[in-house]
Design a protein around this motif. Structure first.
Motif, PDB file in Angstrom:
ATOM      1  N   VAL A  92     -17.490 -35.801  -0.338  1.00 40.00           N
ATOM      2  CA  VAL A  92     -16.262 -36.389  -1.010  1.00 40.00           C
ATOM      3  C   VAL A  92     -16.793 -37.349  -2.296  1.00 40.00           C
ATOM      4  CG1 VAL A  92     -14.166 -37.962  -1.091  1.00 40.00           C
ATOM      5  CG2 VAL A  92     -14.736 -36.179   0.714  1.00 40.00           C
ATOM      6  N   ILE A 109      -2.921 -36.341   0.728  1.00 38.18           N
ATOM      7  CA  ILE A 109      -4.248 -36.559  -0.089  1.00 38.18           C
ATOM      8  C   ILE A 109      -5.319 -36.118   1.068  1.00 38.18           C
ATOM      9  CG2 ILE A 109      -5.996 -37.803  -0.946  1.00 38.18           C
ATOM     10  CD1 ILE A 109      -3.289 -37.973  -2.690  1.00 38.18           C
ATOM     11  N   HIS A 134     -10.739 -30.643  -8.727  1.00 36.25           N
ATOM     12  CA  HIS A 134     -10.360 -31.986  -8.353  1.00 36.25           C
ATOM     13  C   HIS A 134      -8.844 -31.696  -8.023  1.00 36.25           C
ATOM     14  CE1 HIS A 134      -9.250 -30.643 -12.518  1.00 36.25           C
ATOM     15  NE2 HIS A 134      -8.246 -31.497 -12.451  1.00 36.25           N
ATOM     16  N   LEU A 135      -8.263 -32.906  -7.520  1.00 37.28           N
ATOM     17  CA  LEU A 135      -6.967 -32.884  -6.925  1.00 37.28           C
ATOM     18  C   LEU A 135      -5.782 -32.448  -7.713  1.00 37.28           C
ATOM     19  CD1 LEU A 135      -7.364 -36.206  -4.790  1.00 37.28           C
ATOM     20  CD2 LEU A 135      -8.303 -33.724  -4.188  1.00 37.28           C
ATOM     21  N   LEU A 163     -12.834 -36.725  -5.652  1.00 36.53           N
ATOM     22  CA  LEU A 163     -11.493 -37.292  -5.212  1.00 36.53           C
ATOM     23  C   LEU A 163     -11.028 -38.384  -6.567  1.00 36.53           C
ATOM     24  CD1 LEU A 163     -10.142 -38.068  -2.412  1.00 36.53           C
ATOM     25  CD2 LEU A 163     -11.180 -40.124  -2.595  1.00 36.53           C
ATOM     26  N   LEU A 186      -5.165 -43.381  -7.265  1.00 40.32           N
ATOM     27  CA  LEU A 186      -5.730 -43.101  -5.985  1.00 40.32           C
ATOM     28  C   LEU A 186      -5.942 -44.663  -5.250  1.00 40.32           C
ATOM     29  CD1 LEU A 186      -7.970 -40.234  -6.209  1.00 40.32           C
ATOM     30  CD2 LEU A 186      -5.741 -40.188  -4.687  1.00 40.32           C
ATOM     31  N   VAL A 197      -7.460 -32.476   0.208  1.00 41.11           N
ATOM     32  CA  VAL A 197      -8.833 -32.467   0.160  1.00 41.11           C
ATOM     33  C   VAL A 197      -9.413 -31.289   0.889  1.00 41.11           C
ATOM     34  CG1 VAL A 197     -10.909 -33.692   0.819  1.00 41.11           C
ATOM     35  CG2 VAL A 197      -9.349 -34.943  -0.435  1.00 41.11           C
ATOM     36  N   VAL A 212      -9.497 -43.507   3.286  1.00 37.94           N
ATOM     37  CA  VAL A 212      -9.258 -42.073   2.926  1.00 37.94           C
ATOM     38  C   VAL A 212     -10.404 -41.063   3.763  1.00 37.94           C
ATOM     39  CG1 VAL A 212      -8.940 -40.428   1.255  1.00 37.94           C
ATOM     40  CG2 VAL A 212      -8.056 -42.657   0.910  1.00 37.94           C
ATOM     41  N   VAL A 213     -11.325 -41.393   3.474  1.00 39.59           N
ATOM     42  CA  VAL A 213     -12.499 -40.660   4.059  1.00 39.59           C
ATOM     43  C   VAL A 213     -12.494 -40.680   5.552  1.00 39.59           C
ATOM     44  CG1 VAL A 213     -14.972 -40.180   4.068  1.00 39.59           C
ATOM     45  CG2 VAL A 213     -13.739 -40.694   1.837  1.00 39.59           C
ATOM     46  N   ALA A 227     -16.079 -39.983  -5.155  1.00 41.50           N
ATOM     47  CA  ALA A 227     -15.158 -40.893  -5.710  1.00 41.50           C
ATOM     48  C   ALA A 227     -15.485 -41.340  -7.008  1.00 41.50           C
ATOM     49  CB  ALA A 227     -14.745 -41.974  -4.760  1.00 41.50           C
ATOM     50  N   THR A 249     -10.622 -46.442  -0.448  1.00 42.99           N
ATOM     51  CA  THR A 249     -11.316 -44.939  -0.450  1.00 42.99           C
ATOM     52  C   THR A 249     -12.075 -44.653   0.799  1.00 42.99           C
ATOM     53  OG1 THR A 249     -11.708 -45.600  -2.839  1.00 42.99           O
ATOM     54  CG2 THR A 249     -13.109 -44.036  -1.580  1.00 42.99           C
TER      55      THR A 249
END
Length: 217
Positions: free
Chosen positions: A7, A200, A90-91, A63, A171, A204, A24-25, A9, A21
């Motif tokens: 990932v 999210i 990308h997202l 991300l 984000l 991913v 999230v991971v 970012a 962040t």
């Protein structure tokens, strides 16, 4: 061999944004504990992308919500020497992001919802943001003005009949979110950034799986 998920970012000097962040991971890792998941950054924070690349089969998922310099130039140039790395999309735009945006909102009678995202010099980013705005408007069944975080943001917001509720197309916390709050002050409310919303995490892994499908047999 199952490729690891790397990932990448943007990176921020904000401690709160960095914590978001990382969270999230952590949730991404928890969703598939059998896959190695690493985190790196494009700017500000470490480890940087070049330092995170190694000889293991890798799917890199940006991300990042929109296209831009990093997606179009920086990432491809950095991974070019590594034939074992595949780069996922990308997202955005995606319906899962609309799910997250809607969940972050707290609709109130008489409010106007505005979608606000980061500005970019790349025209493709504006197209993607506009597409997201249309999808959000369709989901909410109302018009949704779309703006970017620039010096003109406050007068643009002030010109929209209020009170306002801003759907935050970011984000994590950081300078952009601080600028957004300052621009909206007294005009309405700002929804939290998308952060660790379950959609999210799902998105991913969706991007990871789609990149794996394109692997050579």
């Amino acid at each position: 061999m199952t490729p690891r998920l790397l990932v990448v970012a943007h990176g921020t000097a904000s401690l709160e944004g960095s914590a978001t962040t990382s969270a999230v991971v952590d949730r991404i890792r928890a969703a598939r504990p059998g896959v190695r998941v690493d985190l790196c950054f494009l700017d500000v924070a470490v480890p940087r992308l070049p330092d995170a690349l190694d000889d293991s089969p890798t799917v890199l998922v940006p991300l990042l919500l929109s296209t831009g310099y990093h997606v179009q130039s920086d990432i491809p140039a950095t991974i070019a020497p590594f034939s074992n790395v595949r780069v996922a999309r990308h997202l955005g735009p995606h319906g899962l992001l609309i799910d997250a945006l809607v969940d972050r909102l707290q609709p109130s009678e008489g409010e106007t919802t505005v979608l606000v995202g980061a500005a970019s010099s790349r025209p493709e980013a504006a197209v993607e943001l506009a597409e997201t705005g249309r999808a959000l408007a369709e989901r909410l069944d109302q018009d949704v003005p779309v703006l970017t975080i620039t010096g003109a943001l406050r007068p643009e917001l002030a010109a929209i009949p209020g009170p306002l509720q801003v759907a935050t197309y970011l984000l994590a916390e950081g300078q952009f979110l601080q600028t957004l709050h300052a621009a909206v002050d007294g005009l309405g409310r700002v929804a939290p950034p998308l952060g660790g919303h379950p959609s999210i995490v799902d998105l991913v892994w969706l991007r990871y799986d789609a990149a794996r499908v394109t692997e050579p047999v």
